[in-house]
Scaffold this motif. Structure first.
Motif, PDB file in Angstrom:
ATOM      1  N   UNK A  99       0.815  -1.211   0.000  1.00 28.55           N
ATOM      2  CA  UNK A  99       0.000   0.000   0.000  1.00 28.55           C
ATOM      3  C   UNK A  99       0.851   1.265   0.000  1.00 28.55           C
ATOM      4  N   UNK A 100       2.041   1.210   0.556  1.00 25.78           N
ATOM      5  CA  UNK A 100       2.850   2.419   0.711  1.00 25.78           C
ATOM      6  C   UNK A 100       3.811   2.605  -0.464  1.00 25.78           C
ATOM      7  N   UNK A 101       4.924   1.893  -0.446  1.00 28.35           N
ATOM      8  CA  UNK A 101       5.878   2.085  -1.540  1.00 28.35           C
ATOM      9  C   UNK A 101       5.409   1.403  -2.820  1.00 28.35           C
ATOM     10  N   UNK A 102       4.533   0.395  -2.698  1.00 24.32           N
ATOM     11  CA  UNK A 102       3.993  -0.243  -3.890  1.00 24.32           C
ATOM     12  C   UNK A 102       3.169   0.725  -4.721  1.00 24.32           C
ATOM     13  N   UNK A 103       2.387   1.581  -4.059  1.00 22.78           N
ATOM     14  CA  UNK A 103       1.580   2.585  -4.770  1.00 22.78           C
ATOM     15  C   UNK A 103       2.480   3.525  -5.559  1.00 22.78           C
ATOM     16  N   UNK A 104       3.601   3.933  -4.967  1.00 17.05           N
ATOM     17  CA  UNK A 104       4.523   4.862  -5.652  1.00 17.05           C
ATOM     18  C   UNK A 104       5.073   4.222  -6.924  1.00 17.05           C
TER      19      UNK A 104
END
Length: 582
Positions: A101-106
């Motif tokens: 959810x965090x760095x994957x979204x970026x």
């Protein structure tokens, strides 16, 4: 005839740019028309938007009552960050947890933003409601235009036709989950969800049949609500969470949030993160709406591409903020996914919020979801209208009609509604089956989005004529990244979450079947029949072949006159074929 041709150029199809005359054929567009062919209508003067549309081969059929802001509003309403996130939380959080959810979204947004900017460049060059389908026809290598348009069009249509049903399914699930929270004795059933979703579909069909001005105002309100409610929820969740009452810190440690990959699949962590991108891709798939509304937008070859990029950039940024607040406040991912509420976002809120606040946030999300579903239906109806105008569907003569009272494609709205309700019968087959609608939407959208981009990058060369909004020297690199990202993600989105002996029919990823079966039938249809009669975008304005544009600009009347016989031939040929120049 020579005098008539010259008069037509001089009096009707000229505009002044920097003190020089130019024909409609000189508009900065990549057109399906042959070089030098200029639209001609002795009964009207062209304004700037009509000149661009005529140079693409179409006569104006809608009122241009959208502008940059209202087009962005429809697009952002279709994007629907808050309801989209809530609906797809099962995938975003369930496959890879807070790490995805965090760095994957970026990571995902880098690829998505490249797709959006490359699409915007195509939109500026070809601002027509046919959108990507028209672009694929124009840019494909000689002889391949109709096939490229056929594949792109049908893939995009499958994405569009599943958008409103899947959004409204998510909205219905949240409504019933709210009822279950308020009354623990109530358990939602599949029939309840189906009937409520169908009811919402019918309401949206009525709303989407209204005049363009009404639609623009309604979607402006809906988009403002979507954006406002998103900000409110982003503030409410961290401010109102009650994790300390459960003996937990107010927010989870960053090392856990960013460094923990939830084992929601049986694949390696990297593959799990890629699988979680379905939530990002589906959430961010609405930014193509300005392309399909281009014929209803003023200054379309600037306003529409700007709306595409603005939607993608705004959605990407604020979507990431929403991901962060949920990632830092979730208590138990497994419990949220397996809750009897049947809606992971509602279960998550129940974990970390007082009941009244959880209901309040769910209510705001439901309101945003309602307007998102209506925006999806508007965009889908424009796609259906554009394809029916070119004879793609059985019964196209009915679906391409523009209602004389509302000046909107009402028949296309109700055609889509009927198909959407039939698709909703998948609800009765269980959560995995209806979940295929989300994967189909993601894959269908990405294949349609990037087919013309891929052709533009690898096959076009100098045949592409950039519009006023373009990427310049970054066009090819951006398109290359977009194409590579989609090539990676399409097979990833078809993977089931379990493998081996654990893989049973009820856990199978049915995306290959739900998307692949219709596309396989469409390929068979092309091979057996459509290749004989489908020639790509059908122009519907009268044309005269007037020679090279340079000759027109320099006043070489002799050249224009010499080609007048070619003009008559072009008109007759176009009337026979129903299309010109593909």
């Amino acid at each position: 005839m020579e005098e008539r041709n010259h008069s037509a150029i001089s009096n009707r199809n000229m505009s002044t740019v920097s003190g020089r005359k130019k024909s409609v054929g000189q508009e900065p567009v990549s057109s399906v028309l042959k070089d030098g062919e200029v639209p001609y209508d002795p009964d009207r003067d062209w304004n700037s938007d009509e000149e661009v549309l005529a140079a693409l081969g179409y006569k104006p059929e809608f009122k241009r009552e959208f502008n940059l802001f209202t087009t962005f509003c429809v697009s952002f309403a279709v994007l629907g960050l808050l309801p989209s996130f809530a609906t797809t939380l099962y995938y975003g959080m369930g496959y890879a947890g807070t790490g995805g959810m965090t760095w994957g979204w970026i990571v995902a947004m880098v690829g998505i933003q490249c797709v959006a900017m490359s699409m915007a460049e195509l939109c500026s060059s070809m601002p027509t409601s046919g959108g990507l389908y028209y672009a694929a026809a124009v840019l494909a290598p000689p002889g391949w235009g109709p096939f490229a348009a056929w594949i792109t069009g049908w893939s995009n249509w499958l994405c569009q036709i599943t958008a409103a049903p899947s959004v409204n399914y998510g909205t219905s699930a949240m409504i019933l989950a709210s009822a279950s929270i308020m009354n623990p004795n109530y358990t939602p059933t599949d029939w309840h969800t189906f009937l409520l979703t169908t009811f919402i579909m019918l309401i949206h069909a009525v709303m989407s049949s209204m005049p363009t001005r009404w639609l623009a105002r309604t979607n402006t309100v809906g988009s403002i609500l979507n954006f406002t409610l998103l900000i409110v929820v982003i503030i409410m969740i961290p401010a109102g969470n009650n994790r300390p009452e459960r003996g937990l810190p107010k927010f989870a440690p960053s090392s856990d949030v960013w460094g923990t990959i939830y084992k929601g699949t049986e694949y390696p962590d990297g593959v799990s993160v890629l699988m979680s991108f379905i939530g990002v891709i589906w959430t961010m798939s609405g930014y193509d709406s300005p392309f399909h509304l281009a014929e209803e937008c003023s200054n379309a070859n600037m306003a529409s591409p700007r709306a595409i990029v603005l939607t993608s950039a705004t959605g990407g940024l604020f979507g990431w903020f929403l991901q962060l607040v949920v990632a830092y406040t979730v208590v138990d991912i497994t419990e949220a996914l397996d809750s009897d509420l049947g809606q992971p976002f509602a279960a998550y809120l129940q974990q970390c919020m007082p009941q009244n606040m959880a209901i309040a946030i769910l209510s705001l999300t439901i309101i945003a979801g309602f307007f998102m579903g209506q925006g999806c239906m508007i965009a889908a109806s424009r796609v259906t209208f554009a394809y029916a105008r070119d004879g793609c569907f059985p019964g196209s003569m009915y679906w391409k009609q523009v209602n004389r009272h509302t000046q909107t494609p009402v028949n296309a709205v109700w055609f889509n509604t009927a198909i959407g309700i039939l698709l909703l019968l998948l609800i009765l087959a269980g959560g995995v089956a209806i979940g295929a609608l989300f994967s189909v939407g993601a894959i269908g959208a990405f294949i349609a989005f990037t087919t013309p981009i891929f052709i533009r990058v690898f096959f076009v060369g100098t045949r592409f004529r950039p519009g006023p909004w373009n990427l310049g020297k970054f066009s090819i690199p951006c398109g290359t990244i977009a194409s590579g990202f989609v090539a990676l993600m399409v097979p990833i989105l078809c993977l089931p979450s379990v493998t081996g002996a654990d893989l049973t029919p009820d856990l199978m990823n049915w995306t290959c079947l739900v998307y692949g079966a219709p596309m396989f039938f469409i390929l068979i249809w092309w091979a057996v029949s459509a290749r004989k009669w489908f020639h790509g975008p059908v122009v519907n304005v009268d044309h005269m072949m007037l020679g090279r544009d340079e000759a027109v600009i320099e006043g070489q009347e002799e050249k224009a006159g010499d080609d007048s016989s070619s003009g008559e031939a072009a008109i007759k040929d176009g009337e026979k074929k129903g299309e010109i120049g593909v």
